[in-house]
Design a protein around this motif. Structure first.
Motif, PDB file in Angstrom:
ATOM      1  N   VAL A 154       0.863  -1.181   0.000  1.00 56.09           N
ATOM      2  CA  VAL A 154       0.000   0.000   0.000  1.00 56.09           C
ATOM      3  C   VAL A 154       0.898   1.229   0.000  1.00 56.09           C
ATOM      4  N   ALA A 155       0.674   2.118  -0.962  1.00 56.09           N
ATOM      5  CA  ALA A 155       1.527   3.305  -1.100  1.00 56.09           C
ATOM      6  C   ALA A 155       0.657   4.514  -1.413  1.00 56.09           C
ATOM      7  N   THR A 156       1.077   5.653  -0.882  1.00 58.01           N
ATOM      8  CA  THR A 156       0.449   6.946  -1.200  1.00 58.01           C
ATOM      9  C   THR A 156       1.552   7.949  -1.476  1.00 58.01           C
ATOM     10  N   TRP A 157       1.275   8.859  -2.416  1.00 55.64           N
ATOM     11  CA  TRP A 157       2.205   9.940  -2.703  1.00 55.64           C
ATOM     12  C   TRP A 157       1.474  11.020  -3.486  1.00 55.64           C
ATOM     13  N   THR A 158       2.174  12.103  -3.727  1.00 58.08           N
ATOM     14  CA  THR A 158       1.640  13.217  -4.512  1.00 58.08           C
ATOM     15  C   THR A 158       2.553  13.439  -5.713  1.00 58.08           C
ATOM     16  N   ALA A 159       1.958  13.479  -6.910  1.00 59.52           N
ATOM     17  CA  ALA A 159       2.713  13.700  -8.144  1.00 59.52           C
ATOM     18  C   ALA A 159       1.974  14.745  -8.971  1.00 59.52           C
ATOM     19  N   ASP A 160       2.644  15.874  -9.204  1.00 62.62           N
ATOM     20  CA  ASP A 160       2.055  16.987  -9.982  1.00 62.62           C
ATOM     21  C   ASP A 160       0.749  17.464  -9.378  1.00 62.62           C
ATOM     22  N   GLY A 161       0.668  17.442  -8.056  1.00 61.79           N
ATOM     23  CA  GLY A 161      -0.524  17.916  -7.372  1.00 61.79           C
ATOM     24  C   GLY A 161      -1.623  16.883  -7.234  1.00 61.79           C
ATOM     25  N   HIS A 162      -1.440  15.685  -7.782  1.00 62.61           N
ATOM     26  CA  HIS A 162      -2.445  14.627  -7.720  1.00 62.61           C
ATOM     27  C   HIS A 162      -2.118  13.671  -6.586  1.00 62.61           C
ATOM     28  N   ALA A 163      -3.053  13.511  -5.649  1.00 63.48           N
ATOM     29  CA  ALA A 163      -2.901  12.506  -4.602  1.00 63.48           C
ATOM     30  C   ALA A 163      -3.176  11.130  -5.192  1.00 63.48           C
ATOM     31  N   THR A 164      -2.272  10.182  -4.913  1.00 69.41           N
ATOM     32  CA  THR A 164      -2.344   8.865  -5.545  1.00 69.41           C
ATOM     33  C   THR A 164      -2.285   7.781  -4.480  1.00 69.41           C
ATOM     34  N   LEU A 165      -3.136   6.773  -4.648  1.00 65.81           N
ATOM     35  CA  LEU A 165      -3.164   5.601  -3.769  1.00 65.81           C
ATOM     36  C   LEU A 165      -3.007   4.357  -4.640  1.00 65.81           C
ATOM     37  N   GLY A 179      -0.389 -13.262 -10.306  1.00 63.22           N
ATOM     38  CA  GLY A 179      -1.605 -13.377  -9.518  1.00 63.22           C
ATOM     39  C   GLY A 179      -1.877 -12.122  -8.708  1.00 63.22           C
ATOM     40  N   GLY A 180      -3.155 -11.835  -8.516  1.00 62.44           N
ATOM     41  CA  GLY A 180      -3.538 -10.650  -7.764  1.00 62.44           C
ATOM     42  C   GLY A 180      -3.767  -9.446  -8.672  1.00 62.44           C
ATOM     43  N   LEU A 181      -4.014  -8.326  -8.032  1.00 60.22           N
ATOM     44  CA  LEU A 181      -4.324  -7.085  -8.736  1.00 60.22           C
ATOM     45  C   LEU A 181      -3.447  -5.952  -8.231  1.00 60.22           C
ATOM     46  N   SER A 182      -3.307  -4.932  -9.084  1.00 58.03           N
ATOM     47  CA  SER A 182      -2.671  -3.675  -8.696  1.00 58.03           C
ATOM     48  C   SER A 182      -3.639  -2.558  -9.092  1.00 58.03           C
ATOM     49  N   ILE A 183      -4.213  -1.896  -8.089  1.00 54.33           N
ATOM     50  CA  ILE A 183      -5.241  -0.878  -8.318  1.00 54.33           C
ATOM     51  C   ILE A 183      -4.663   0.479  -7.929  1.00 54.33           C
ATOM     52  N   THR A 184      -4.755   1.442  -8.849  1.00 52.12           N
ATOM     53  CA  THR A 184      -4.251   2.800  -8.628  1.00 52.12           C
ATOM     54  C   THR A 184      -5.415   3.778  -8.713  1.00 52.12           C
ATOM     55  N   VAL A 185      -5.546   4.596  -7.682  1.00 57.43           N
ATOM     56  CA  VAL A 185      -6.574   5.637  -7.639  1.00 57.43           C
ATOM     57  C   VAL A 185      -5.868   6.985  -7.615  1.00 57.43           C
ATOM     58  N   THR A 186      -6.167   7.817  -8.597  1.00 56.85           N
ATOM     59  CA  THR A 186      -5.540   9.136  -8.708  1.00 56.85           C
ATOM     60  C   THR A 186      -6.598  10.206  -8.552  1.00 56.85           C
ATOM     61  N   PHE A 187      -6.439  11.045  -7.532  1.00 52.39           N
ATOM     62  CA  PHE A 187      -7.397  12.118  -7.257  1.00 52.39           C
ATOM     63  C   PHE A 187      -7.014  13.362  -8.062  1.00 52.39           C
ATOM     64  N   PRO A 188      -7.983  14.201  -8.382  1.00 52.11           N
ATOM     65  CA  PRO A 188      -7.662  15.436  -9.117  1.00 52.11           C
ATOM     66  C   PRO A 188      -6.908  16.420  -8.237  1.00 52.11           C
ATOM     67  N   VAL A 189      -6.336  17.427  -8.888  1.00 56.62           N
ATOM     68  CA  VAL A 189      -5.593  18.458  -8.165  1.00 56.62           C
ATOM     69  C   VAL A 189      -6.551  19.205  -7.249  1.00 56.62           C
ATOM     70  N   MET A 190      -6.159  19.377  -6.012  1.00 58.99           N
ATOM     71  CA  MET A 190      -7.011  20.031  -5.025  1.00 58.99           C
ATOM     72  C   MET A 190      -6.959  21.534  -5.225  1.00 58.99           C
ATOM     73  N   ASN A 191      -8.139  22.178  -5.228  1.00 63.07           N
ATOM     74  CA  ASN A 191      -8.188  23.630  -5.338  1.00 63.07           C
ATOM     75  C   ASN A 191      -7.603  24.261  -4.089  1.00 63.07           C
ATOM     76  N   SER A 192      -7.044  25.428  -4.280  1.00 61.70           N
ATOM     77  CA  SER A 192      -6.397  26.122  -3.158  1.00 61.70           C
ATOM     78  C   SER A 192      -7.445  26.697  -2.225  1.00 61.70           C
ATOM     79  N   HIS A 193      -7.462  26.243  -1.006  1.00 58.87           N
ATOM     80  CA  HIS A 193      -8.299  26.823   0.044  1.00 58.87           C
ATOM     81  C   HIS A 193      -7.680  26.453   1.384  1.00 58.87           C
ATOM     82  N   ARG A 194      -8.235  26.998   2.449  1.00 60.18           N
ATOM     83  CA  ARG A 194      -7.667  26.778   3.776  1.00 60.18           C
ATOM     84  C   ARG A 194      -7.900  25.336   4.207  1.00 60.18           C
ATOM     85  N   ARG A 195      -6.883  24.734   4.765  1.00 57.45           N
ATOM     86  CA  ARG A 195      -6.979  23.353   5.198  1.00 57.45           C
ATOM     87  C   ARG A 195      -7.069  23.296   6.720  1.00 57.45           C
TER      88      ARG A 195
END
Length: 431
Positions: free
Chosen positions: A329-340, A401-417
């Protein structure tokens, strides 16, 4: 008074033409032609009037007895009584009052005839333009009538019909192609809905039938004891819990398919850490090794739905695995996209069956294969939640055997976190 107005409108309505687009286009063509023709007629009239209102052209003169004497005639140039040459003013000076009146009357008659004949021609051409406008508008709007007739005949059971408009690639053809695309999407949606309802009915009927059978068997046993009744009720409770999980999964699937109205920032890495941390014991029980590689990854959306997405991916990797298996299980950010990315060992999955696994109640090895674990909704819920977040899913069947599933989220708009989700806070280590 209102009664009279209503009666008048009812009487006059059948005799009034329906205000269609074709009628409006025809009237527009006719009005534009009439205005353009009237403007051209007025310009022509004033230009001709100006041309004939002056004296003869330079070098010509009126003869004393009437008529016009050309320059360079046999008798030489005409000279007015005042001794001036044959100019404009000199030519008019020699005309008598009667001759001038006759000339003016002739000019007025010519201009009157020009105006009348031009008006008749304009009226005739206006009528012709209205008729031609009606014909042209009808030919231009013929695809719209086809679209209207098809849309009127199409129902939920005949979504397979298509317009298939032919002709040049203009706006109407593009509209027809867009309508065909809409019908295709509606057909797929209705088909998926019917399939989902059928599958859900089957899945819900199974625990209900099991509960009824267990209760009937326990009641029909004449030698039933407290222990046998207790075991029967425990089985009924297990079937009830299975039914509750199924209903909860269906509600989550519906919530994910409905979309997200308000998006809030969240740290995908923190969610993944929490999910993995809660499943270490189950992984040890199944003799499966977890290998997390988590880096901060900020995304925006619905935090609880995103947590369900991560949970379903990890649970799916745990259930459909092999002894001594592995889950990365891995997570990272690439070009503003959160990836799982969730990769697991397990049985070999045919590449052609990957897309089917994301359909509700579809399991590897059969459409409704009876399984001891899982409801057949895990990956379909993942897909619905990803679509609600405008995220993309990429699935690859591993050769071993098995699967590799990648979920890439869109770039998050700038707002207060919120402070709890700021990326500057270190993610707690995963054991």
């Amino acid at each position: 008074m209102p009664v009279i107005a209503r009666l008048t409108s009812r009487i006059a309505r059948p005799y009034l033409p329906r205000r269609t687009v074709r009628l409006r286009m025809t009237l527009l063509y006719g009005v534009l032609f009439l205005v353009s023709g009237a403007t051209l007629l007025a310009a022509t009239y004033f230009l001709v009037r100006h041309a004939v209102s002056g004296a003869p052209a330079e070098g010509y003169a009126f003869a004393p007895g009437g008529g016009v004497k050309p320059p360079g005639g046999a008798e030489g140039p005409f000279v007015s009584p005042g001794g001036h040459g044959g100019g404009r003013q000199g030519a008019l000076d020699v005309l008598s009052a009667q001759q001038q009146k006759a000339l003016e009357d002739q000019k007025s008659e010519v201009m009157h005839q020009l105006l009348v004949q031009s008006g008749v021609a304009l009226t005739l051409m206006s009528v012709i333009s209205v008729v031609l406008g009606w014909v042209v508008a009808g030919r231009m709007l013929r695809p719209l009538r086809t679209i209207t007739a098809t849309a009127r005949d199409i129902s939920a059971t005949s979504l397979h019909q298509r317009l298939a408009l032919e002709g040049p690639g203009d706006e109407l053809t593009e509209l027809g192609d867009t309508f065909d695309g809409l019908l295709g999407r509606l057909e797929d949606s209705f088909q998926a809905q019917r399939q989902f309802v059928a599958n859900a009915s089957h899945e819900l009927r199974t625990p209900l039938a099991r509960q009824r059978a267990l209760g009937q068997v326990a009641l029909a046993d004449p030698d039933a004891t407290v222990d046998s009744l207790r075991r029967a009720h425990e089985r009924i409770l297990v079937a009830g819990r299975q039914q509750e999980r199924l209903i909860e999964a269906l509600l989550t699937l519906t919530r994910g398919s409905a979309g997200i109205d308000v998006r809030e920032p969240f740290d995908l890495a923190r969610l993944t850490h929490e999910v993995i941390d809660a499943r270490w014991d189950e992984a040890k029980y199944r003799n499966i090794t977890l290998h997390p590689s988590i880096s901060p990854a900020m995304a925006a959306g619905h935090r609880n739905l995103a947590e369900r997405l991560v949970t379903n991916l990890v649970d799916n990797a745990l259930r459909h695995n092999v002894p001594l298996g592995r889950i990365d299980v891995a997570t990272w950010t690439a070009d503003g996209h959160a990836t799982l990315v969730v990769t697991n060992t397990g049985p070999v999955v045919p590449p052609a069956a990957v897309d089917r696994l994301f359909q509700p109640f579809q399991r590897l090895g059969g459409t409704r294969e009876a399984r001891a674990e899982g409801l057949g909704l895990g990956l379909s819920i993942v897909q619905a939640i990803a679509h609600a977040h405008d995220a993309t899913i990429s699935t690859r069947a591993r050769r071993e055997g098995g699967l590799s599933i990648t979920v890439t989220f869109p770039v998050m708009n700038s707002h207060r976190r919120p402070a709890a989700d700021r990326p500057d806070q270190a993610v707690a280590p995963v054991r």
